[in-house]
Each structure stands twice: as structure tokens, then as C-alpha cells.
Scaffold this motif. Structure first.
Motif, PDB file in Angstrom:
ATOM      1  N   ALA A 175       0.819  -1.211   0.093  1.00  0.00           N
ATOM      2  CA  ALA A 175       0.043   0.160   0.050  1.00  0.00           C
ATOM      3  C   ALA A 175       0.805   1.393  -0.096  1.00  0.00           C
ATOM      4  CB  ALA A 175      -0.891   0.154   1.278  1.00  0.00           C
ATOM      5  N   VAL A 176       1.958   1.211   0.905  1.00  0.00           N
ATOM      6  CA  VAL A 176       2.744   2.337   0.953  1.00  0.00           C
ATOM      7  C   VAL A 176       3.633   2.539  -0.594  1.00  0.00           C
ATOM      8  CG1 VAL A 176       4.944   3.353   1.944  1.00  0.00           C
ATOM      9  CG2 VAL A 176       3.242   2.178   3.518  1.00  0.00           C
ATOM     10  N   VAL A 177       3.951   1.547  -1.081  1.00  0.00           N
ATOM     11  CA  VAL A 177       4.711   1.511  -2.251  1.00  0.00           C
ATOM     12  C   VAL A 177       3.578   1.985  -3.490  1.00  0.00           C
ATOM     13  CG1 VAL A 177       5.572   0.174  -4.274  1.00  0.00           C
ATOM     14  CG2 VAL A 177       6.223  -0.182  -1.799  1.00  0.00           C
ATOM     15  N   GLY A 178       2.296   1.400  -3.292  1.00  0.00           N
ATOM     16  CA  GLY A 178       1.503   1.947  -4.426  1.00  0.00           C
ATOM     17  C   GLY A 178       1.023   3.439  -4.212  1.00  0.00           C
ATOM     18  N   MET A 179       1.010   4.007  -3.218  1.00  0.00           N
ATOM     19  CA  MET A 179       0.818   5.370  -2.968  1.00  0.00           C
ATOM     20  C   MET A 179       1.595   6.308  -3.402  1.00  0.00           C
ATOM     21  SD  MET A 179      -0.928   5.548   1.154  1.00  0.00           S
ATOM     22  CE  MET A 179      -0.886   7.275   1.099  1.00  0.00           C
ATOM     23  N   PHE A 180       2.951   5.608  -3.256  1.00  0.00           N
ATOM     24  CA  PHE A 180       4.153   6.530  -3.805  1.00  0.00           C
ATOM     25  C   PHE A 180       4.069   6.552  -5.487  1.00  0.00           C
ATOM     26  CE2 PHE A 180       8.400   6.226  -5.958  1.00  0.00           C
ATOM     27  CZ  PHE A 180       8.896   7.439  -5.573  1.00  0.00           C
ATOM     28  N   PHE A 181       3.681   5.365  -6.000  1.00  0.00           N
ATOM     29  CA  PHE A 181       3.351   5.608  -7.617  1.00  0.00           C
ATOM     30  C   PHE A 181       2.076   6.028  -7.803  1.00  0.00           C
ATOM     31  CE2 PHE A 181       6.961   2.312  -7.292  1.00  0.00           C
ATOM     32  CZ  PHE A 181       7.917   2.753  -8.561  1.00  0.00           C
ATOM     33  N   GLY A 182       1.268   6.379  -7.125  1.00  0.00           N
ATOM     34  CA  GLY A 182      -0.065   6.938  -7.289  1.00  0.00           C
ATOM     35  C   GLY A 182       0.047   8.247  -7.089  1.00  0.00           C
ATOM     36  N   LEU A 183       1.272   8.995  -6.646  1.00  0.00           N
ATOM     37  CA  LEU A 183       1.326  10.380  -6.502  1.00  0.00           C
ATOM     38  C   LEU A 183       1.040  11.088  -7.847  1.00  0.00           C
ATOM     39  CD1 LEU A 183       4.398  10.921  -4.184  1.00  0.00           C
ATOM     40  CD2 LEU A 183       1.821  11.373  -3.703  1.00  0.00           C
ATOM     41  N   PRO A 184       1.668  10.599  -9.013  1.00  0.00           N
ATOM     42  CA  PRO A 184       1.274  11.226 -10.165  1.00  0.00           C
ATOM     43  C   PRO A 184      -0.246  11.486 -10.669  1.00  0.00           C
ATOM     44  CG  PRO A 184       3.047   9.596 -10.530  1.00  0.00           C
ATOM     45  CD  PRO A 184       2.597   9.608  -9.183  1.00  0.00           C
ATOM     46  N   SER A 185      -1.025  10.637  -9.815  1.00  0.00           N
ATOM     47  CA  SER A 185      -2.426  10.850 -10.185  1.00  0.00           C
ATOM     48  C   SER A 185      -2.885  12.348  -9.827  1.00  0.00           C
ATOM     49  CB  SER A 185      -3.268   9.692  -9.595  1.00  0.00           C
ATOM     50  OG  SER A 185      -3.004   9.849  -8.289  1.00  0.00           O
ATOM     51  N   LEU A 186      -2.193  12.883  -8.849  1.00  0.00           N
ATOM     52  CA  LEU A 186      -2.563  14.129  -8.522  1.00  0.00           C
ATOM     53  C   LEU A 186      -2.394  15.157  -9.443  1.00  0.00           C
ATOM     54  CD1 LEU A 186      -1.077  14.046  -4.796  1.00  0.00           C
ATOM     55  CD2 LEU A 186      -3.154  13.154  -5.525  1.00  0.00           C
TER      56      LEU A 186
END
Length: 354
Positions: A115-126
């Protein structure tokens, strides 16, 4: 006349908020669980467990995680297989470095790490969305396997780079046989699927769907896109990480960390497209369909007298998958889950035509 909401009144908030509000749905789910936990072990063989049922449960959980992100929140991701690899490697490291830890806690910690890794790679979605976000998440598919190979700590400096899952023991129960592995995986997947069914009806789930439908309007009415998108990436990655841990511990037994290829990411994406975006049931229907097609292509042609080579069957799989995706996107964009929903709507008015 046997499937009706009318006349079934709710007398409490608890009854109104139940996962299955219609008694017929509860009965069907109960019968389905009886068949899965009791009926299938009575008739299945080891081949069915290892070739169909166990990979079906693992991949359906991964499809469920991707469906939370793509189907409910509208955020595209092509790094599913890499996140499964994170879950597998994390679970292996926790289980080998803390051998006395309960296997359920091992899977939970692996999911949290993912989940932590996924949030990191999900930052571009902002900042970006759509095709550009899909390309950004594709970076995880190339970076994470390289990281696992480059840094030997992840595999305990194994010369071959292969990680082998330790024995699964839960509350004194040693999970050895294919049937026991199936029952263990079925229990984990059932609990997480029910949790996801409840989660998408809650406040975070409604925020995800608002972001999916129109993110600007959602922000205007007070929904914070940062929180909604990152929580969607976190929950989705948690499910995918647990699926990766199951895939290693229950199905593969041993694997290379860079063995979670982009092909598997596309396979999981095909599952939610064919099964139905934004549907818990669609994740399972799509996984079952995708796993059943190769077996169908392998077994049926020889029965009809056609002797096809392995390469030809492999090419036919790609052609069939491509054709099915195009057909579903044109004819029924909501997938197999929508067909099931239409059947239920027909039952609501049967035998009347209105």
C-alpha cells in the motif's frame, strides 16, 4: 415471482445497511459458500486445485484490487504485476525474518508495505490522469523488478535470485495439500471480498466514485482529490499485495521476484474489462473467464479432431482475448457483471413483461 424487493420491509438501520438486503441474495450467497467450502473439496482433484481453483482465487483478488482503483475511482494502472511482486517479496521477507509470526499478520504486513509503495507510484495521479497516468504507473512495472534483482537484501542474497515460500501454518494447522491451500486461499479471498463490498458502499467508496465520474465536480462539493485518489491507490495496492503473497505462498511455492511480468498486469486488466468495471462480482467472473479460455482452447480442439500445436493454441489465446475485449467494449461495456444484473432484473418482473 420468487425474486422481489417489494414486500420485504426494513425495520432497522442495520437491516437497511446489510451487504445483502434481499433474503434471496443471502440464501444464494450462503449456498455458494457451502458449495465452495464443502461441495468442491468433495469432488475436486489435485489437478483442478492447482491448475484452476487456486490461481483463480489469487488472480481474482488481484483483479478486485485493480477494480477498486480503476473501476470505482477511475485511475488507470498498468503496474499490477509489479505490486503483486512487492507483496510476494514483502511476505517472504517477513515470514523468513520473523518465522514465528502468524501467517495472517505476515500477509497483512505485506499488504501494508505494498500500500505504501502503491501510494508512492500513485502520486502522479494528483496531476495527470488517463493514458498519461497509465504510463506513469507502468514505470513501477520496470523499476520494481529491477530493484529486487539489483539489491540482494530482498532475496537474502540468494545466488539464483529465487525465493521459496516457507511452510504455511495457521493456529497449529499445517497447510500442505492442494485442498488445504485452496481452503486457506478461499477463506482469505472471501473475507477481503466482503470487506471490499462493504467499503465501496461507505464514505471512501462514494468519494472514489465521485472522483471517477467527474473529479472537478467532486472537488467543488467538498471531496479532496488528494485524499480520495491516494486512499484508492493504498487500498487497491493492499489487495494486490495480499494477492501476490497468496500467489507465492499458496500457488507457486517459489518464484523469481522479476517473474511478475507486464503480461500478468495486462491479464488482470483484461479480467476487469471482461468481468465488469466497478463491480466486485465482475472481478471474479472475469478471472474465471480468463483462466477458463486457455483450458477450453487446449482441451476442446482435440476432442473435435483438430490437432493444434502449442504455439498455435498460444496465438489463439491472444486472438480470442483481443476479440472478446473489443466485443465487450462495444456490445456490453460493463462486462459479465452487467449480464448477471440484467438476469436479476428479469427475475424481478417475471412472468410479467413490464
Amino acid at each position: 415471482m420468487f425474486y422481489r424487493e417489494s414486500g420485504q420491509y426494513k425495520t432497522s438501520y442495520r437491516a437497511d445497511q446489510a451487504i445483502f438486503t434481499i433474503p434471496q441474495d443471502r440464501v444464494f450467497f450462503g449456498l455458494l459458500m457451502l458449495a465452495a467450502f464443502i461441495g468442491i473439496p468433495l469432488v475436486s482433484t489435485n489437478y483442478i486445485y492447482t491448475a484452476l481453483l487456486i490461481p483463480f482465487l489469487c488472480l481474482s483478488l488481484a483483479a478486485l484490487g485493480l477494480n477498486i482503483l480503476t473501476g470505482y475511482c477511475g485511475q488507470l494502472s498498468l503496474g499490477t504485476s509489479a505490486f503483486m511482486g512487492v507483496g510476494a517479496v514483502a511476505a517472504w521477507n517477513v515470514a523468513t525474518r520473523i518465522p514465528d509470526l502468524n501467517i495472517l499478520l505476515v500477509f497483512a504486513l505485506a499488504g501494508l508495505v505494498t500500500a505504501v509503495v502503491g501510494m508512492f507510484f500513485g502520486l502522479p495521479s494528483l496531476r495527470i490522469k488517463g493514458f498519461y497516468l497509465a504510463v506513469a504507473t507502468l514505470a513501477a512495472q520496470f523499476f520494481l523488478p529491477w530493484l529486487f534483482v539489483k539489491i540482494g537484501w530482498f532475496t537474502n542474497h540468494a545466488a539464483s535470485g529465487v525465493i521459496t515460500a516457507p511452510q504455511i501454518t495457521i493456529f497449529g494447522w499445517s497447510v500442505d495439500t492442494p485442498m488445504e491451500k485452496y481452503l486457506f486461499a478461499l477463506g482469505v479471498v472471501t473475507l477481503l471480498a466482503l470487506a471490499a463490498k462493504n467499503l465501496v458502499r461507505s464514505n471512501p467508496g462514494r468519494q472514489w466514485m465521485a472522483i471517477r465520474d467527474m473529479d472537478i465536480a467532486a472537488e467543488i462539493i467538498g471531496i479532496r482529490p488528494v485524499v480520495a485518489k491516494l486512499t484508492a491507490f493504498a487500498v487497491s495496492s493492499f489487495y494486490i499485495g495480499v494477492a501476490g503473497a497468496l500467489y507465492l505462498f499458496v500457488y507457486l511455492g517459489s518464484a523469481e521476484p522479476d517473474g511478475f511480468t507486464i503480461t500478468m498486469s495486462f491479464q488482470v486488466l483484461f479480467m476487469i474489462i471482461i468481468g465488469g468495471l466497478g463491480s466486485i462480482l465482475g472481478s471474479f467472473l472475469g478471472a474465471f473467464f480468463i483462466l477458463l479460455v486457455p483450458i477450453f482452447l487446449t482441451r476442446v480442439p482435440p476432442m473435435l479432431g483438430f490437432d493444434l500445436s502449442t504455439a498455435m493454441i498460444s496465438h489463439m489465446e491472444f486472438m480470442v482475448f483481443g476479440a472478446l475485449i473489443v466485443i465487450f467494449l462495444i456490445v456490453e461495456p460493463h462486462g459479465l457483471a452487467r449480464l448477471w444484473q440484467i438476469a436479476k432484473e428479469k427475475l424481478r418482473i417475471w412472468p410479467f413483461p413490464y
